[in-house]
Design a protein around this motif. Sequence first.
Motif, short mmCIF file in Angstrom:
data_model
loop_
_atom_site.label_atom_id
_atom_site.label_comp_id
_atom_site.label_asym_id
_atom_site.label_seq_id
_atom_site.Cartn_x
_atom_site.Cartn_y
_atom_site.Cartn_z
N TRP A 1 12.18 53.32 53.56
CA TRP A 1 12.66 51.97 53.38
C TRP A 1 11.64 50.98 53.94
O TRP A 1 10.67 51.36 54.59
CB TRP A 1 14.01 51.77 54.08
CG TRP A 1 14.15 52.47 55.40
CD1 TRP A 1 14.78 53.66 55.63
CD2 TRP A 1 13.64 52.06 56.68
NE1 TRP A 1 14.70 54.00 56.95
CE2 TRP A 1 14.01 53.04 57.63
CE3 TRP A 1 12.90 50.96 57.12
CZ2 TRP A 1 13.67 52.95 58.97
CZ3 TRP A 1 12.56 50.87 58.46
CH2 TRP A 1 12.95 51.85 59.37
N GLU A 2 11.86 49.72 53.65
CA GLU A 2 11.04 48.65 54.23
C GLU A 2 11.92 47.46 54.59
O GLU A 2 12.83 47.10 53.84
CB GLU A 2 9.92 48.24 53.28
CG GLU A 2 10.35 47.74 51.92
CD GLU A 2 9.17 47.43 51.01
OE1 GLU A 2 9.26 46.41 50.28
OE2 GLU A 2 8.19 48.19 51.04
N VAL A 3 11.64 46.91 55.76
CA VAL A 3 12.36 45.75 56.27
C VAL A 3 11.45 44.54 56.15
O VAL A 3 10.27 44.59 56.54
CB VAL A 3 12.77 45.97 57.74
CG1 VAL A 3 13.18 44.65 58.39
CG2 VAL A 3 13.92 46.98 57.82
N THR A 4 11.97 43.45 55.62
CA THR A 4 11.22 42.20 55.54
C THR A 4 11.72 41.25 56.62
O THR A 4 12.93 41.02 56.74
CB THR A 4 11.38 41.53 54.16
OG1 THR A 4 10.89 42.41 53.15
CG2 THR A 4 10.62 40.21 54.09
N VAL A 5 10.78 40.73 57.42
CA VAL A 5 11.11 39.73 58.44
C VAL A 5 10.34 38.45 58.11
O VAL A 5 9.24 38.49 57.57
CB VAL A 5 10.77 40.23 59.86
CG1 VAL A 5 11.69 41.35 60.26
CG2 VAL A 5 9.32 40.70 59.96
#
Length: 289
Positions: free
Chosen positions: A88-92
Amino acid sequence: MPEKAGRGPLRSFTHVAVVLNNRITEVGLARFGVRWVDVGPPVRAEIIVMPFRSDESSAHEVTLGETFPVADEIWRFADLDMSSADEWEVTVRRVDENEVMEPPTGRLWKQARLRPYGQLDETQLQSLEAALGAQLPRGYRIWLGRNNGAQPEVPHHIPGMPIALLPTGPLFGVHPEYPPFDLVQAQSRHRDLWLSRAWLVIAKAASGLLVVSAELGNESVYFVHDFDLVGPSGPAATAARERKLRAVAWSMPEFIGRLTPMELDHLPPAEIHPPGTFTDPRNYENGQL
């Protein structure tokens, strides 16, 4: 926050960053990591902030859309996109005065809906290996012992790959009373015409075969498309066909984690392929690719 002479406070060099699982992302002031994500509801993540000017990191458990401090700045958990339970990838995003509150667009992973057929004890597993004439990969062996194969409750796929498992095509187990779902009989039905005994077919997917290696030390799950299950028999053609195998997961647990219940919006648009797009059966003669 310390300031350089004649300048304002140090700022991050970007206003948006993407943090992948098991990776660190730098934004100048700090590095970001993500310890875990949870699809909820609500969607949550634990974001780790590691400032460059401090030896102490901080952990922030935030729901999607919430903010957390990074030195003199404020950042927001803006999006989550998942291709599996473990990928997965988290965008901040940095919260500025002119911040545009864009809605999240990432896809959340949904747990596979598989109905196990039961369990196999050690004696049954050993008998199975004897009937197969091969040892099972350790991870697959453990999974098989706990489930004895499994039937998808609904169609499943692996996003981005041409792999679909249907309720009528389960993961094989020990079912001598019903040959279409039996792992031993699957080898003569699906493997022996196309592949060598170095492989074990574990499922007949909608568009090909799912296989594991019968050689110790290889835990990966592979896929071979129906378009490549063509051509003559013989060692040279078999070797050429096996070069078409594509790893889809490093282990059976990862494979199960990547399986996702299929929805209508997951189906690819219909396409017309020009002649020569797919493998010509004649390419397997004399082991050609």
